[in-house]
Motif scaffolding. Structure first.
Motif, PDB file in Angstrom:
ATOM      1  N   UNK A  21       2.606   8.885  -1.457  1.00  0.00           N
ATOM      2  CA  UNK A  21       2.945   7.449  -1.178  1.00  0.00           C
ATOM      3  C   UNK A  21       2.170   6.611  -1.945  1.00  0.00           C
ATOM      4  N   UNK A  22       0.760   6.696  -1.915  1.00  0.00           N
ATOM      5  CA  UNK A  22      -0.083   5.736  -2.632  1.00  0.00           C
ATOM      6  C   UNK A  22       0.048   5.771  -3.970  1.00  0.00           C
ATOM      7  N   UNK A  23       0.511   6.922  -4.762  1.00  0.00           N
ATOM      8  CA  UNK A  23       0.695   6.979  -5.876  1.00  0.00           C
ATOM      9  C   UNK A  23       1.729   6.339  -6.501  1.00  0.00           C
ATOM     10  N   UNK A  24       3.012   6.580  -5.752  1.00  0.00           N
ATOM     11  CA  UNK A  24       4.133   5.928  -6.028  1.00  0.00           C
ATOM     12  C   UNK A  24       3.937   4.254  -5.836  1.00  0.00           C
ATOM     13  N   UNK A  25       3.340   3.908  -4.934  1.00  0.00           N
ATOM     14  CA  UNK A  25       3.162   2.412  -4.637  1.00  0.00           C
ATOM     15  C   UNK A  25       2.355   1.786  -5.956  1.00  0.00           C
ATOM     16  N   UNK A  26       1.315   2.731  -6.514  1.00  0.00           N
ATOM     17  CA  UNK A  26       0.256   2.414  -7.715  1.00  0.00           C
ATOM     18  C   UNK A  26       1.294   2.186  -8.874  1.00  0.00           C
ATOM     19  N   UNK A  27       2.211   3.252  -9.073  1.00  0.00           N
ATOM     20  CA  UNK A  27       3.197   3.012 -10.086  1.00  0.00           C
ATOM     21  C   UNK A  27       4.056   2.004 -10.040  1.00  0.00           C
ATOM     22  N   UNK A  41       4.050  -7.929  -6.510  1.00  0.00           N
ATOM     23  CA  UNK A  41       2.836  -7.292  -6.584  1.00  0.00           C
ATOM     24  C   UNK A  41       2.252  -7.669  -5.317  1.00  0.00           C
ATOM     25  N   UNK A  42       2.242  -8.753  -4.702  1.00  0.00           N
ATOM     26  CA  UNK A  42       1.640  -9.196  -3.618  1.00  0.00           C
ATOM     27  C   UNK A  42       2.097  -8.134  -2.356  1.00  0.00           C
ATOM     28  N   UNK A  43       3.503  -7.929  -2.229  1.00  0.00           N
ATOM     29  CA  UNK A  43       3.933  -7.189  -1.265  1.00  0.00           C
ATOM     30  C   UNK A  43       3.322  -5.609  -1.176  1.00  0.00           C
ATOM     31  N   UNK A  44       3.196  -5.210  -2.535  1.00  0.00           N
ATOM     32  CA  UNK A  44       2.965  -3.839  -2.925  1.00  0.00           C
ATOM     33  C   UNK A  44       1.309  -3.760  -2.393  1.00  0.00           C
ATOM     34  N   UNK A  45       0.397  -4.783  -2.728  1.00  0.00           N
ATOM     35  CA  UNK A  45      -0.703  -4.849  -2.312  1.00  0.00           C
ATOM     36  C   UNK A  45      -0.994  -4.794  -0.798  1.00  0.00           C
ATOM     37  N   UNK A  46      -0.262  -5.505  -0.298  1.00  0.00           N
ATOM     38  CA  UNK A  46      -0.085  -5.615   1.278  1.00  0.00           C
ATOM     39  C   UNK A  46       0.139  -4.422   2.003  1.00  0.00           C
ATOM     40  N   UNK A  47       1.162  -3.694   1.271  1.00  0.00           N
ATOM     41  CA  UNK A  47       1.306  -2.223   1.643  1.00  0.00           C
ATOM     42  C   UNK A  47       0.433  -1.088   1.386  1.00  0.00           C
ATOM     43  N   UNK A  48      -0.472  -1.349   0.686  1.00  0.00           N
ATOM     44  CA  UNK A  48      -1.674  -0.502   0.410  1.00  0.00           C
ATOM     45  C   UNK A  48      -1.723  -0.017  -1.074  1.00  0.00           C
ATOM     46  N   UNK A  49      -1.246  -0.486  -2.172  1.00  0.00           N
ATOM     47  CA  UNK A  49      -1.365  -0.411  -3.496  1.00  0.00           C
ATOM     48  C   UNK A  49      -2.841  -0.655  -3.864  1.00  0.00           C
TER      49      UNK A  49
END
Length: 216
Positions: A21-27, A41-49
């Motif tokens: 899940x983390x890898x997918x968010x980083x992608x 970007x802000x949303x993904x960072x908030x979700x743990x990217x």
């Protein structure tokens, strides 16, 4: 006490799922950086990217955003703690790339957030040297004001001053850069590997305006 095999397997599967899940968010973060999509970007960072997620070329999301000159995206990543000095596989960093390409808005952001002024690219040059070569007058002044060493020598044994003359076009932008470098303390007596000064290079190329500055 040993955990039952089923419990061990469950723990392993949970860990693998979390990693995927983390890898997918980083992608997705890297993709958002490429698009310059700051809200995503802000949303993904908030979700743990991870702010410093990297692609297969070693480029961080911030460097990807910098390549596209996506200022808002770069700002979102920098404010989340992305490393402005993180280098990719060819030794580019957001700071070095922004300086070399004259991306002044992002450059200023990197300078405000810990840019390493002594950092060098794959040619052993500071950000100032390619900025001078490419005729980015404002960038050169920004880097001078920041405190970059104007007499740093790269692996070709060229300073920013030498590079502005040797690889510049002799036009108004490069003349202005030579003027500003000299005003900032660039040493015109430093030679290249063959012992040729910036003044001699200017004479050889017929760059009279540069020659006049250097003769002073």
């Amino acid at each position: 006490m040993r955990l039952p095999l089923a419990a061990l397997m469950l723990t392993l599967l949970t860990s693998l799922a979390a990693h995927a899940e983390t890898t997918a968010m980083d992608t997705r973060l890297l993709s958002a950086a490429q698009r310059g999509d700051a809200p995503a970007i802000r949303q993904l960072l908030a979700e743990g990217a991870h702010a410093d997620a990297r692609d297969d070329q070693g480029q961080t999301a911030l460097l990807v955003a910098t390549h596209g000159n996506h200022v808002d995206a770069a700002k979102a990543l920098i404010e989340a703690g992305a490393d402005v000095n993180a280098k990719d596989n060819i030794h580019d960093s957001p700071y070095l790339f922004a300086g070399a390409r004259g991306l002044n808005d992002i450059l200023r952001l990197t300078l405000e957030h810990g840019a390493d002024l002594r950092s060098t690219n794959r040619y052993g040059g500071t950000a100032l040297i390619p900025a001078a070569e490419r005729g980015h007058v404002e960038t050169v002044q920004t880097l001078i004001d920041a405190g970059v060493d104007v007499n740093h020598l790269n692996r070709l044994h060229w300073t920013a001053l030498l590079e502005a003359v040797i690889l510049g076009d002799g036009g108004p932008r490069h003349v202005e850069i030579v003027r500003r470098l000299l005003a900032a303390g660039a040493d015109p007596q430093i030679t290249d590997k063959e012992g040729v000064t910036a003044l001699e290079h200017a004479r050889q190329r017929g760059y009279r305006a540069m020659q006049a500055l250097l003769e002073r």
